[in-house]
Design a protein around this motif. Sequence first.
Motif, mmCIF file in Angstrom:
data_model
loop_
_atom_site.group_PDB
_atom_site.id
_atom_site.type_symbol
_atom_site.label_atom_id
_atom_site.label_comp_id
_atom_site.label_asym_id
_atom_site.label_seq_id
_atom_site.Cartn_x
_atom_site.Cartn_y
_atom_site.Cartn_z
ATOM 1 N N ASP A 1 0.824 -1.343 0.081
ATOM 2 C CA ASP A 1 0.326 -0.021 -0.478
ATOM 3 C C ASP A 1 0.644 1.496 -0.051
ATOM 4 O OD1 ASP A 1 -2.379 -1.279 0.330
ATOM 5 O OD2 ASP A 1 -3.164 -0.806 1.895
ATOM 6 N N LEU A 2 2.117 1.307 0.373
ATOM 7 C CA LEU A 2 3.294 2.557 1.010
ATOM 8 C C LEU A 2 3.455 2.290 -0.288
ATOM 9 C CD1 LEU A 2 4.520 4.503 2.837
ATOM 10 C CD2 LEU A 2 6.515 3.194 2.694
ATOM 11 N N LYS A 3 3.632 1.062 -1.264
ATOM 12 C CA LYS A 3 4.658 1.875 -2.559
ATOM 13 C C LYS A 3 3.371 2.372 -3.870
ATOM 14 C CE LYS A 3 7.359 -1.706 -2.731
ATOM 15 N NZ LYS A 3 7.329 -3.445 -3.618
ATOM 16 N N VAL A 4 2.158 1.472 -3.364
ATOM 17 C CA VAL A 4 0.858 2.203 -4.109
ATOM 18 C C VAL A 4 1.138 4.114 -4.157
ATOM 19 C CG1 VAL A 4 -1.181 1.996 -4.544
ATOM 20 C CG2 VAL A 4 0.370 -0.609 -4.630
ATOM 21 N N TYR A 5 0.674 4.046 -2.981
ATOM 22 C CA TYR A 5 0.679 5.771 -2.420
ATOM 23 C C TYR A 5 1.841 6.388 -2.458
ATOM 24 C CZ TYR A 5 0.996 9.843 0.875
ATOM 25 O OH TYR A 5 0.735 10.689 1.439
ATOM 26 N N GLN A 6 2.967 5.971 -2.988
ATOM 27 C CA GLN A 6 4.445 6.645 -3.352
ATOM 28 C C GLN A 6 4.297 6.774 -4.568
ATOM 29 O OE1 GLN A 6 7.574 4.261 -1.715
ATOM 30 N NE2 GLN A 6 9.227 6.299 -1.797
ATOM 31 N N ARG A 7 3.158 5.155 -5.871
ATOM 32 C CA ARG A 7 3.359 5.419 -7.458
ATOM 33 C C ARG A 7 2.416 5.965 -7.462
ATOM 34 N NH1 ARG A 7 6.226 -0.509 -7.745
ATOM 35 N NH2 ARG A 7 8.347 0.013 -5.972
ATOM 36 N N GLY A 8 0.826 5.885 -6.581
ATOM 37 C CA GLY A 8 -0.126 6.816 -7.076
ATOM 38 C C GLY A 8 -0.837 5.234 -7.916
ATOM 39 N N TYR A 9 0.295 3.798 -8.432
ATOM 40 C CA TYR A 9 -0.855 2.657 -9.009
ATOM 41 C C TYR A 9 -0.510 1.258 -8.824
ATOM 42 C CZ TYR A 9 2.689 2.301 -12.298
ATOM 43 O OH TYR A 9 4.314 2.533 -12.913
ATOM 44 N N ARG B 1 -1.396 -4.504 -11.243
ATOM 45 C CA ARG B 1 -2.002 -5.103 -11.335
ATOM 46 C C ARG B 1 -2.706 -5.080 -10.435
ATOM 47 N NH1 ARG B 1 0.697 -10.792 -12.112
ATOM 48 N NH2 ARG B 1 -1.579 -11.411 -11.833
ATOM 49 N N MET B 2 -2.792 -4.973 -9.801
ATOM 50 C CA MET B 2 -3.951 -4.205 -8.426
ATOM 51 C C MET B 2 -4.840 -2.991 -8.455
ATOM 52 S SD MET B 2 -1.856 -6.097 -4.914
ATOM 53 C CE MET B 2 -0.834 -7.495 -4.747
ATOM 54 N N ILE B 3 -4.751 -2.187 -9.132
ATOM 55 C CA ILE B 3 -5.450 -1.222 -8.459
ATOM 56 C C ILE B 3 -4.395 -0.056 -9.372
ATOM 57 C CG2 ILE B 3 -3.585 0.224 -6.853
ATOM 58 C CD1 ILE B 3 -5.781 1.000 -5.389
ATOM 59 N N VAL B 4 -5.967 0.581 -9.596
ATOM 60 C CA VAL B 4 -5.656 1.990 -11.169
ATOM 61 C C VAL B 4 -6.777 2.933 -10.447
ATOM 62 C CG1 VAL B 4 -6.208 3.025 -12.987
ATOM 63 C CG2 VAL B 4 -5.541 0.752 -12.925
ATOM 64 N N PRO B 5 -6.616 4.156 -9.952
ATOM 65 C CA PRO B 5 -6.977 5.175 -9.413
ATOM 66 C C PRO B 5 -7.725 5.869 -10.563
ATOM 67 C CG PRO B 5 -4.655 5.953 -9.939
ATOM 68 C CD PRO B 5 -5.043 4.687 -9.910
ATOM 69 N N PRO B 6 -8.635 6.952 -9.940
ATOM 70 C CA PRO B 6 -8.971 7.003 -8.679
ATOM 71 C C PRO B 6 -9.965 5.455 -8.394
ATOM 72 C CG PRO B 6 -10.566 8.032 -10.131
ATOM 73 C CD PRO B 6 -9.887 7.749 -11.314
ATOM 74 N N ALA B 7 -9.562 5.262 -7.028
ATOM 75 C CA ALA B 7 -9.978 3.735 -6.336
ATOM 76 C C ALA B 7 -9.847 3.992 -5.112
ATOM 77 C CB ALA B 7 -8.952 2.707 -6.644
ATOM 78 N N LEU B 8 -10.853 3.005 -4.274
ATOM 79 C CA LEU B 8 -11.091 2.259 -3.337
ATOM 80 C C LEU B 8 -9.779 1.904 -2.755
ATOM 81 C CD1 LEU B 8 -14.918 1.000 -2.264
ATOM 82 C CD2 LEU B 8 -13.956 3.761 -1.679
ATOM 83 N N PHE B 9 -8.961 1.796 -1.303
ATOM 84 C CA PHE B 9 -7.383 1.540 -1.631
ATOM 85 C C PHE B 9 -7.661 0.527 0.145
ATOM 86 C CE2 PHE B 9 -3.596 3.902 0.180
ATOM 87 C CZ PHE B 9 -2.640 2.964 -0.323
ATOM 88 N N GLY B 10 -6.606 0.208 -0.258
ATOM 89 C CA GLY B 10 -6.095 -0.742 1.087
ATOM 90 C C GLY B 10 -6.857 -2.273 0.530
#
Length: 349
Positions: free
Chosen positions: A44-52, A55-64
């Motif tokens: 989650d920290l990497k996703v927060y840093q990189r913004g996406y 494989r797992m999440i593309v913003p805007p999206a619910l998170f965690g």
Amino acid sequence: MNGEMTAAVLYGKEDVKIERVPIPLVGDGEVLVKVQVALTCGTDLKVYQRGYHARMIVPPALFGHELAGVIEEVGPGVRGFKRGMRVVALNSAPCKACFYCSRHQENLCEDLLFNNGAYAEYIRIPKRIVDLNLLAIPPDVTYEEAAMVEPLACVLRGLHETDVDSGDTVTVIGGGPIGLMFMQVAKAIGCNVIAVVKRDGQVTAAKHMGAHEVVQITEERDPVEVVRELSPGKRGSDVVVEAVGRPEAWEWAIDMVRKGGTVNFFGGCASGTKVQLDTNRLHYSGITLRATFHHTPETVRKAFALITERKVRSTDYITGEAPLSRLQQVLHHMLDRNGDIKTAIIPGH
């Protein structure tokens, strides 16, 4: 169930907003879980840093994605679960039909279904996860303990694929939650553990998890040389696990392993990263290179058993808790200091 809930929404790089959003509607085979705890993690920290996450999440999206809670609502056709049950929901489920699933490589499933949205008051669990990766929590297991199942399942998959045996010397590069879990489980199966970490707090944590030797890279001119010196016969480590996700650490891992040994590149580097490897060393030393991604339903259940048997305790990893409203500050703190191993985010506070 109608109405709104508070949830974290990822918009891009270091951009998370706590917003009011509709409570998800539950369809056939699905359940709605009232989140009791969601754990922060390195992914989650990497996703927060990189913004996406590719494989797992593309913003805007619910998170965690590491959570435990109580079933609030059950959709039509759900069997074995009812309102009020305490559950842990995994963040994915395989299709069980593709080539990779037929080869017991469900972590590589061609249609791996991911679910995000743990940093919220409620989360909808899709049918496939309900069928394959939703587990009832025993009465004596806390929500915090149960939520640890996802990262632990990934670690067990990594150890299984690396063929770690009792008596092996295992070097783990990285003192974050995943690295510490590798240390703890390797020690539990009878390995000699060498930890390679960066910060003072990680030195203490590594010793607590059972590392026999700790190498702090800020104190050593050549961490590779120190690890080889510490290994039996100064040959190098039988197994090296890279749990950081940095190219330099991937290169260290190859130089730290003995002839005939195995390296597991467990830490995911940023997309597009290239690593230079010493082909002579790989070839003439007969080194095996592995990389492990994610978990399978089998390792999920093995991890859950370790947690319910108290072989792995959440108190070793969860260093604090915070309300959902403070998620952005918690992630910033992790970026700046990495002082907290994991923080339990409590929605509704």
